[in-house]
Design a protein around this motif. Structure first.
Motif, PDB file in Angstrom:
ATOM      1  N   VAL B  95       0.828  -1.207   0.000  1.00 18.48           N
ATOM      2  CA  VAL B  95       0.000   0.000   0.000  1.00 18.48           C
ATOM      3  C   VAL B  95       0.863   1.259   0.000  1.00 18.48           C
ATOM      4  O   VAL B  95       0.617   2.198  -0.757  1.00 18.48           O
ATOM      5  N   GLU B  98       2.498   2.961  -3.143  1.00 20.16           N
ATOM      6  CA  GLU B  98       1.696   3.835  -4.011  1.00 20.16           C
ATOM      7  C   GLU B  98       1.649   5.262  -3.477  1.00 20.16           C
ATOM      8  O   GLU B  98       0.940   6.099  -4.019  1.00 20.16           O
ATOM      9  N   THR B  99       2.281   5.504  -2.372  1.00 24.46           N
ATOM     10  CA  THR B  99       2.215   6.817  -1.733  1.00 24.46           C
ATOM     11  C   THR B  99       3.634   7.327  -1.507  1.00 24.46           C
ATOM     12  O   THR B  99       4.597   6.587  -1.720  1.00 24.46           O
ATOM     13  N   GLU B 306      -3.519  -8.876   4.824  1.00 23.00           N
ATOM     14  CA  GLU B 306      -4.710  -8.041   4.815  1.00 23.00           C
ATOM     15  C   GLU B 306      -4.642  -6.992   5.933  1.00 23.00           C
ATOM     16  O   GLU B 306      -4.980  -5.817   5.736  1.00 23.00           O
ATOM     17  N   ARG B 309      -2.192  -4.330   4.903  1.00 22.51           N
ATOM     18  CA  ARG B 309      -2.746  -3.433   3.897  1.00 22.51           C
ATOM     19  C   ARG B 309      -3.740  -2.448   4.505  1.00 22.51           C
ATOM     20  O   ARG B 309      -3.682  -1.245   4.262  1.00 22.51           O
ATOM     21  N   ALA B 310      -4.640  -2.967   5.324  1.00 21.55           N
ATOM     22  CA  ALA B 310      -5.664  -2.098   5.915  1.00 21.55           C
ATOM     23  C   ALA B 310      -5.029  -1.029   6.809  1.00 21.55           C
ATOM     24  O   ALA B 310      -5.429   0.143   6.784  1.00 21.55           O
ATOM     25  N   LYS B 313      -3.403   1.577   4.744  1.00 19.97           N
ATOM     26  CA  LYS B 313      -4.393   2.391   4.059  1.00 19.97           C
ATOM     27  C   LYS B 313      -4.917   3.483   5.002  1.00 19.97           C
ATOM     28  O   LYS B 313      -5.101   4.633   4.591  1.00 19.97           O
ATOM     29  N   ALA B 316      -2.265   6.115   5.289  1.00 21.34           N
ATOM     30  CA  ALA B 316      -2.112   6.856   4.031  1.00 21.34           C
ATOM     31  C   ALA B 316      -3.266   7.838   3.844  1.00 21.34           C
ATOM     32  O   ALA B 316      -3.040   9.017   3.535  1.00 21.34           O
ATOM     33  N   GLU B 317      -4.477   7.368   4.070  1.00 22.72           N
ATOM     34  CA  GLU B 317      -5.626   8.243   3.856  1.00 22.72           C
ATOM     35  C   GLU B 317      -5.636   9.401   4.841  1.00 22.72           C
ATOM     36  O   GLU B 317      -5.939  10.538   4.496  1.00 22.72           O
TER      37      GLU B 317
END
Lengths: 344, 344
Positions: B95, B98-99, B306, B309-310, B313, B316-317
């Motif tokens: 994840v 991508e940032t 998983e 990733r969560a 995320k 990142a958000e």
DNA sequence: CTGAAAGCGCTAACAC
DNA sequence: GTGTTAGCGCTTTCAG
């Protein structure tokens, strides 16, 4: 979300806050917090109390910029998932824990372009030294390492030209040694099973050393098989089955790592194959993880934690004294005969 | 050492060097290097050429201080050597790749005081967020996390009070689920084998959930055994032997991790014990590593990648939008029946 | 599109 | 023992 759990985005505390809260100058606060220079016990306590009460955490970014010192050691390794690098890390930590230095790891997944990127990112933090796996790097990576002007220790391999220091074993020699032991045990129909990773140079060098030593005795690899992806244990099984089916007169299987070797061993035992009477087996690495298999797989220790310790020691000493360079430490891998290679 | 391989300790290059070499102001050089704002193609090329020629690597320390932005995410985990955390790391990297964010890992070895120290060190680099394993931390650690004013995601466990966000599974529920499956398969004389780690709270919670669900059906653990240190596979063997000798009427063994479970499985097969007819077995984790054993061990997946990733995320958000807080994601572990637990 | 000035939070070096 | 003064190398901001 129901409610805002996040604390109001307070401005992070600075030295100035502690200075004001304790009535001591910023400089003296800084001294106390770093245990530098003489500070009276009274002020020292005032400062410590205030810092603790406020929950002050120093800003290393600012500290590093001002002092031009970053006590970070970049550790760049291909993977975390095969048990070998975590052991190297342990060795590194053991040594660095006694120093102000701290390891920071980057993982390349055996990809030179990832290595280049990871290296660039790490160097941009101006670490005190670099420990990097292998001797093979892209030209750009080599250039960065040379230009960094910091100690660079290439680990795990000594077959080649190091940029600066190197600590490891000769994988070519390791391959030769294993070949000699296998020949000595009387095997002649020898199969090789490995990973489909052209970029795992150490596995490649072991293979080269292996075939070279066989050739010297007029023996050629009878069969070979390579895999990629999936569970190593399962792949070891599959490949072993495939090879023994294809080349039934094989009497020895040399695996490029212990995990696939263990899979092969389990397959042979399942099939009632006499190990090592009918087929002998050997792997590489000395993975303690596998103690507890029905038979102990013959293998060869790559001295992983020793490598980590030695590399860290070089960085630590050089960081402290500013002297040194070009150190080269070649460790000697030892064959562990186990139960799957005939003695003598 | 024979000769000085180290390059003369050049002063590291600065923006100013690139500026002078290219005849462009520092500010514009900075813009080019960060792809910020409009710069004419002509100057852009001049700058890039000069930077490359000189081998300039930007100094993130200075950049971070000036911009008050450090694109680092602190990831704090107990260990690298059990296969589970590397998988979490993989999810995180997937994840974050991508940032602009980058993970930096710290390892605590399951020691709260190490955790405290590692956390302090990491926070002093002012990361954009923290991903930390578990919900149990010292008061000081909790205080630091709360005071940091950055997103904090506690992972791997949802049984308890999170500081901010949490992503994981309920280990109590996982233990209960396994107990129910075992009871359903008709077992009543159940032994538990685990690690001697009072500080592995997740293993503890699984055990608690397990015994609780058994108790609900009037069943008590028939025997238990704990180990520490050594090869998990070998320990699994030893403990299994000890327990089956001590309590011969045991008809099921629940292991706190797959590795000791695998050891137990190998022992049972060696001894010609009918699995799962005579003794059923189950572990925890879903370690792909072990595919390839003679039988597939019943286990339960902890959704590691998983989880990674969560968690990533969330960080990142939140880093991007500045909004959010208190997210809670409970994943559902799935039982994998394998070959060592009777179906239904 | 480009540049000049003013810090970011800390520490080295020097005064007091 | 303690305080003061300058930066560390970059980016933000604002002026051209």
């Amino acid at each position: 979300m129901t409610d805002q759990k996040i604390a109001p985005t307070r401005r992070p505390l600075t030295l100035r806050d502690v200075s004001e809260a304790s009535g001591v100058s910023e400089m003296t606060v800084s001294r106390v917090l770093r245990n530098r220079g003489d500070v009276s016990e009274a002020t020292r306590e005032k400062v410590l109390e205030a810092a603790k009460r406020l929950g002050y955490v120093p800003n290393k970014i600012a500290g590093a910029l001002a002092s031009q010192r970053v006590n970070l050691v970049a550790v760049i390794i291909p993977s975390l998932s095969n048990m070998v690098f975590p052991e190297v890390m342990t060795g590194i930590s053991e040594v660095l824990d006694e120093t102000p230095l701290q390891p920071v790891v980057g993982v390349t997944n055996y990809k030179p372009e990832r290595e280049e990127k990871v290296l660039y990112e790490m160097l941009s933090w101006r670490p005190s030294g670099v420990i990097i796996a292998g001797l093979e790097h892209s030209d750009a990576s080599k250039a960065m390492l040379k230009a960094a002007g910091i100690p660079v220790v290439e680990i795990m391999d000594t077959d080649g030209q190091a940029i600066d220091a190197a600590v490891g074993i000769s994988h070519r020699r390791a391959g030769r040694m294993m070949a000699q032991a296998i020949l000595k045990a009387g095997h002649r129909r020898i199969g090789f099973l490995g990973t489909k990773m052209p970029l795992d140079h150490r596995a490649r060098k072991r293979f080269e050393g292996f075939t070279e030593a066989l050739a010297k005795e007029g023996v050629e690899i009878a069969d070979q098989e390579f895999y990629e992806g999936g569970s190593a244990l399962a792949k070891g099984r599959e490949m072993t089955e495939a090879m023994l089916t294809r080349t039934p007169d094989i009497d020895f299987l040399y695996y490029s790592n212990d995990m696939i070797g263990a899979g092969g061993l389990l397959y042979c035992l399942d099939q009632g194959i006499d190990v090592p009477g009918q087929v002998g087996l050997a792997g590489f690495n000395g993975v303690e993880l596998l103690d507890g298999l029905p038979r102990k797989l013959a293998t060869m220790d790559a001295c992983r934690s020793e490598v980590g310790r030695a590399a860290a020691k070089i960085i630590a000493e050089r960081t402290e004294s500013g002297e040194g360079g070009g150190e080269r430490i070649e460790l000697s891998p030892k064959i562990e005969i186990g139960d799957t290679l005939k003695r003598r």
